[in-house]
Design a protein around this motif. Structure first.
Motif, PDB file in Angstrom:
ATOM      1  N   THR A   1      -5.726  15.685 -25.432  1.00  0.00           N
ATOM      2  CA  THR A   1      -4.592  14.873 -25.878  1.00  0.00           C
ATOM      3  C   THR A   1      -3.266  15.619 -25.813  1.00  0.00           C
ATOM      4  O   THR A   1      -2.266  15.117 -26.317  1.00  0.00           O
ATOM      5  N   SER A   2      -3.249  16.768 -25.163  1.00  0.00           N
ATOM      6  CA  SER A   2      -1.984  17.482 -24.999  1.00  0.00           C
ATOM      7  C   SER A   2      -1.057  16.656 -24.107  1.00  0.00           C
ATOM      8  O   SER A   2      -1.500  15.750 -23.386  1.00  0.00           O
ATOM      9  N   ARG A   3       0.217  16.988 -24.147  1.00  0.00           N
ATOM     10  CA  ARG A   3       1.215  16.240 -23.365  1.00  0.00           C
ATOM     11  C   ARG A   3       0.799  16.110 -21.904  1.00  0.00           C
ATOM     12  O   ARG A   3       0.812  15.023 -21.341  1.00  0.00           O
ATOM     13  N   TRP A   4       0.422  17.229 -21.286  1.00  0.00           N
ATOM     14  CA  TRP A   4       0.094  17.190 -19.858  1.00  0.00           C
ATOM     15  C   TRP A   4      -1.369  16.878 -19.620  1.00  0.00           C
ATOM     16  O   TRP A   4      -1.717  16.279 -18.599  1.00  0.00           O
ATOM     17  N   GLY A   5      -2.245  17.238 -20.543  1.00  0.00           N
ATOM     18  CA  GLY A   5      -3.665  16.948 -20.382  1.00  0.00           C
ATOM     19  C   GLY A   5      -3.936  15.460 -20.264  1.00  0.00           C
ATOM     20  O   GLY A   5      -4.695  15.015 -19.406  1.00  0.00           O
ATOM     21  N   THR A   6      -3.295  14.695 -21.112  1.00  0.00           N
ATOM     22  CA  THR A   6      -3.450  13.240 -21.077  1.00  0.00           C
ATOM     23  C   THR A   6      -3.010  12.681 -19.730  1.00  0.00           C
ATOM     24  O   THR A   6      -3.717  11.873 -19.119  1.00  0.00           O
ATOM     25  N   LEU A   7      -1.849  13.111 -19.253  1.00  0.00           N
ATOM     26  CA  LEU A   7      -1.318  12.594 -17.993  1.00  0.00           C
ATOM     27  C   LEU A   7      -2.170  13.014 -16.803  1.00  0.00           C
ATOM     28  O   LEU A   7      -2.375  12.229 -15.871  1.00  0.00           O
ATOM     29  N   VAL A   8      -2.687  14.237 -16.818  1.00  0.00           N
ATOM     30  CA  VAL A   8      -3.561  14.697 -15.742  1.00  0.00           C
ATOM     31  C   VAL A   8      -4.834  13.857 -15.710  1.00  0.00           C
ATOM     32  O   VAL A   8      -5.246  13.377 -14.646  1.00  0.00           O
ATOM     33  N   LEU A   9      -5.453  13.667 -16.860  1.00  0.00           N
ATOM     34  CA  LEU A   9      -6.695  12.890 -16.914  1.00  0.00           C
ATOM     35  C   LEU A   9      -6.486  11.465 -16.416  1.00  0.00           C
ATOM     36  O   LEU A   9      -7.285  10.954 -15.629  1.00  0.00           O
ATOM     37  N   ILE A  10      -5.417  10.832 -16.866  1.00  0.00           N
ATOM     38  CA  ILE A  10      -5.163   9.447 -16.460  1.00  0.00           C
ATOM     39  C   ILE A  10      -4.886   9.368 -14.959  1.00  0.00           C
ATOM     40  O   ILE A  10      -5.392   8.479 -14.271  1.00  0.00           O
ATOM     41  N   ALA A  11      -4.113  10.310 -14.431  1.00  0.00           N
ATOM     42  CA  ALA A  11      -3.818  10.303 -12.994  1.00  0.00           C
ATOM     43  C   ALA A  11      -5.090  10.493 -12.174  1.00  0.00           C
ATOM     44  O   ALA A  11      -5.298   9.799 -11.170  1.00  0.00           O
ATOM     45  N   LEU A  12      -5.939  11.413 -12.593  1.00  0.00           N
ATOM     46  CA  LEU A  12      -7.152  11.697 -11.826  1.00  0.00           C
ATOM     47  C   LEU A  12      -8.191  10.587 -11.910  1.00  0.00           C
ATOM     48  O   LEU A  12      -9.156  10.596 -11.144  1.00  0.00           O
TER      49      LEU A  12
END
Length: 130
Positions: free
Chosen positions: A31-42
């Motif tokens: 749920t980190s700022r970038w972790g969330t975005l990376v997971l959703i993008a992938l």
């Protein structure tokens, strides 16, 4: 169900001492700022590093590298380095990562749907505090 939720809450938030419990650490990575975005993008497809950076936007190379390494260590992301010139590295979700990403995306979708209510609550809170 309530007992199970209380036990989970105790494991996540009431870990004794200074040591962070492993569940809390993993949750923070997801749920980190970038972790969330990376997971959703992938969730959409595998990406090369530069493609993923453009897709996410405003993330530094250093932060994206750290985020990908953390998620790879947690078993969420697979790094596929191909022995070609120039080097090619693709990032994709593992089965575990896909499962987590779907949960994170659900929270992101809920937030998008409920943003008007959240903004209203913020305004009411700020007005009451003024």
């Amino acid at each position: 169900m309530a007992a199970m939720e209380t036990a989970l809450g105790e494991r996540l938030w009431l870990a004794g001492g200074d040591a962070m419990c492993p569940q809390r650490g993993a949750l923070e990575h997801l749920t980190s700022r970038w972790g969330t975005l990376v997971l959703i993008a992938l969730l959409d497809r595998p990406y090369r590093f530069s493609e993923l950076r453009r897709e996410i936007g405003r993330v530094s190379e250093k932060m994206l590298t750290q985020t990908l390494q953390t998620l790879e260590r947690d078993g969420m992301v697979h790094r596929d380095a191909k022995p070609v010139i120039p080097p090619r590295v693709d990032y994709s979700l593992t089965d575990l990562g896909r499962e987590a990403a779907e949960q994170v995306r659900g929270l992101a979708l809920w937030t998008d749907l409920r943003m008007a209510a959240i903004e209203k609550a913020r305004e009411e809170y700020d007005a009451a505090k003024a």
